[in-house]
Scaffold this active site. Structure first.
Site, PDB file in Angstrom:
ATOM      1  N   ARG A 104       0.855  -1.178   0.000  1.00  0.00           N
ATOM      2  CA  ARG A 104       0.000   0.000   0.000  1.00  0.00           C
ATOM      3  C   ARG A 104       0.889   1.224   0.000  1.00  0.00           C
ATOM      4  O   ARG A 104       1.689   1.411   0.911  1.00  0.00           O
ATOM      5  CB  ARG A 104      -0.874  -0.058   1.256  1.00  0.00           C
ATOM      6  CG  ARG A 104      -2.060   0.826   1.203  1.00  0.00           C
ATOM      7  CD  ARG A 104      -2.958   0.542   2.385  1.00  0.00           C
ATOM      8  NE  ARG A 104      -2.376   0.977   3.653  1.00  0.00           N
ATOM      9  CZ  ARG A 104      -3.096   1.345   4.690  1.00  0.00           C
ATOM     10  NH1 ARG A 104      -4.410   1.294   4.636  1.00  0.00           N
ATOM     11  NH2 ARG A 104      -2.524   1.725   5.801  1.00  0.00           N
ATOM     12  N   THR A 108      -0.625   7.612  -1.056  1.00  0.00           N
ATOM     13  CA  THR A 108      -1.946   7.546  -1.713  1.00  0.00           C
ATOM     14  C   THR A 108      -2.842   6.473  -1.113  1.00  0.00           C
ATOM     15  O   THR A 108      -4.054   6.470  -1.358  1.00  0.00           O
ATOM     16  CB  THR A 108      -1.777   7.213  -3.205  1.00  0.00           C
ATOM     17  OG1 THR A 108      -1.225   5.883  -3.302  1.00  0.00           O
ATOM     18  CG2 THR A 108      -0.838   8.191  -3.892  1.00  0.00           C
TER      19      THR A 108
HETATM   20  C1  PRP Z   1      -1.134  -4.199   4.834  1.00  0.00           C
HETATM   21  C2  PRP Z   1      -2.040  -5.395   5.054  1.00  0.00           C
HETATM   22  C3  PRP Z   1      -2.908  -5.374   3.840  1.00  0.00           C
HETATM   23  C4  PRP Z   1      -3.069  -3.897   3.580  1.00  0.00           C
HETATM   24  C5  PRP Z   1      -4.414  -3.480   4.071  1.00  0.00           C
HETATM   25  O1  PRP Z   1      -0.125  -4.492   3.946  1.00  0.00           O
HETATM   26  O2  PRP Z   1      -1.320  -6.587   5.197  1.00  0.00           O
HETATM   27  O3  PRP Z   1      -2.348  -6.021   2.705  1.00  0.00           O
HETATM   28  O4  PRP Z   1      -2.048  -3.221   4.324  1.00  0.00           O
HETATM   29  O5  PRP Z   1      -4.653  -2.165   3.774  1.00  0.00           O
HETATM   30  P1  PRP Z   1      -5.775  -1.703   2.734  1.00  0.00           P
HETATM   31  O6  PRP Z   1      -6.991  -2.522   3.038  1.00  0.00           O
HETATM   32  O7  PRP Z   1      -5.949  -0.259   3.045  1.00  0.00           O
HETATM   33  O8  PRP Z   1      -5.251  -1.945   1.352  1.00  0.00           O
HETATM   34  P2  PRP Z   1       1.058  -3.466   3.639  1.00  0.00           P
HETATM   35  O9  PRP Z   1       0.707  -2.610   2.470  1.00  0.00           O
HETATM   36  O10 PRP Z   1       1.428  -2.756   4.901  1.00  0.00           O
HETATM   37  O11 PRP Z   1       2.205  -4.411   3.139  1.00  0.00           O
HETATM   38  P3  PRP Z   1       3.003  -5.561   3.923  1.00  0.00           P
HETATM   39  O12 PRP Z   1       2.025  -6.703   4.150  1.00  0.00           O
HETATM   40  O13 PRP Z   1       4.071  -5.915   2.966  1.00  0.00           O
HETATM   41  O14 PRP Z   1       3.508  -5.001   5.220  1.00  0.00           O
HETATM   42  N1  URA Z   2      -2.310  -2.403   7.298  1.00  0.00           N
HETATM   43  C1  URA Z   2      -1.930  -2.828   8.524  1.00  0.00           C
HETATM   44  O1  URA Z   2      -0.996  -3.630   8.662  1.00  0.00           O
HETATM   45  N2  URA Z   2      -2.611  -2.366   9.592  1.00  0.00           N
HETATM   46  C2  URA Z   2      -3.633  -1.510   9.472  1.00  0.00           C
HETATM   47  O2  URA Z   2      -4.232  -1.134  10.498  1.00  0.00           O
HETATM   48  C3  URA Z   2      -4.011  -1.080   8.184  1.00  0.00           C
HETATM   49  C4  URA Z   2      -3.325  -1.548   7.115  1.00  0.00           C
END
Ligand code: PRP
Ligand code: URA
Length: 209
Positions: A104, A108
């Protein structure tokens, strides 16, 4: 419209409390996430079809039941989804595992796809998309779209904690996908984190920051 199932089993709720606690360290956090994933897998597989077989017990022949050749695929969203895979494989060891890599964008909050590797027969499989967090819903929705583009037809979404905003996005974008969670929290904060949530699931699983 996709249905939302909240698993309120006491063991799931008890373990989730320690997962949420900021004083829980990486090792324990990782173990608990896997344990909850196992318990959720037990609930989510409730509708797997059974078929009759005939076996011999040490005492007599009898008709018994086994799961009827249903093919399951687990699709963790990288990275944090990885934290739930082993716990589910403990119960469904024959499942194939595909990976969708998304992060993410911190500015943005939009998902950016960087990796997709799937079993060749995903169109035949019951797929469970796995991610501990359903926040804005952008990542899960993009992952599900990526799977559908490649032929996936039967999909479920399994998360530990969801925000109402994320649930609405999945229901709007993918009304055919049911959502299975351990908790629906209050809201998102200004940074897109779930409140109260559990913080950054990936960082807490892998000890990064
Ligand atoms: C986190 C989580 C989801 C996403 C959720 O991943 O594991 O994939 O955020 O957020 P959203 O519903 O707003 O899209 P992150 O982007 O932090 O990546 P990571 O798992 O590599 O830490
Ligand atoms: N991703 C995370 O890991 N935690 C949150 O609360 C939201 C997005």
């Amino acid at each position: 419209m996709s249905r939302v199932y909240v698993f309120d089993h006491p063991l799931i709720q008890h373990k989730l409390t320690f997962i949420r606690d900021k004083n829980t360290g990486t090792k324990e956090f990782r173990e608990l996430v896997n344990e909850v994933a196992t318990l959720m897998a037990y609930e989510i597989t409730r509708d797997l079809p059974l078929e009759d077989v005939v076996i011999d017990t040490p005492v007599a022949q009898c008709k018994a039941r086994v799961i009827s050749g249903k093919k399951v695929g687990l699709i963790p969203i990288l990275r944090a989804g990885l934290g739930m895979v082993d716990g589910i494989l403990d119960l469904i060891p024959a499942a194939k595992v595909g990976h969708v890599g998304l992060y993410r964008d911190p500015e943005t909050l939009q998902p950016v796809e960087y990796y997709v590797k799937l079993p060749t027969d995903i169109e035949e499989r019951d797929l469970i998309v796995i991610d501990p967090m359903l926040a804005t819903g952008g990542s899960a929705s993009a992952a599900i779209s990526a799977l559908k583009q490649r032929g996936a037809k039967n999909l479920k979404l399994m998360c530990l904690v969801a925000a109402p905003e994320g649930i609405k996005v999945i229901q709007d974008d993918h009304p055919d996908v049911d959502i299975y969670v351990a908790a629906v929290d209050e809201k998102l904060n200004d940074h897109g984190y779930i409140v109260p949530g559990l913080g950054d699931a990936g960082d807490r699983l892998f000890g990064t920051k």
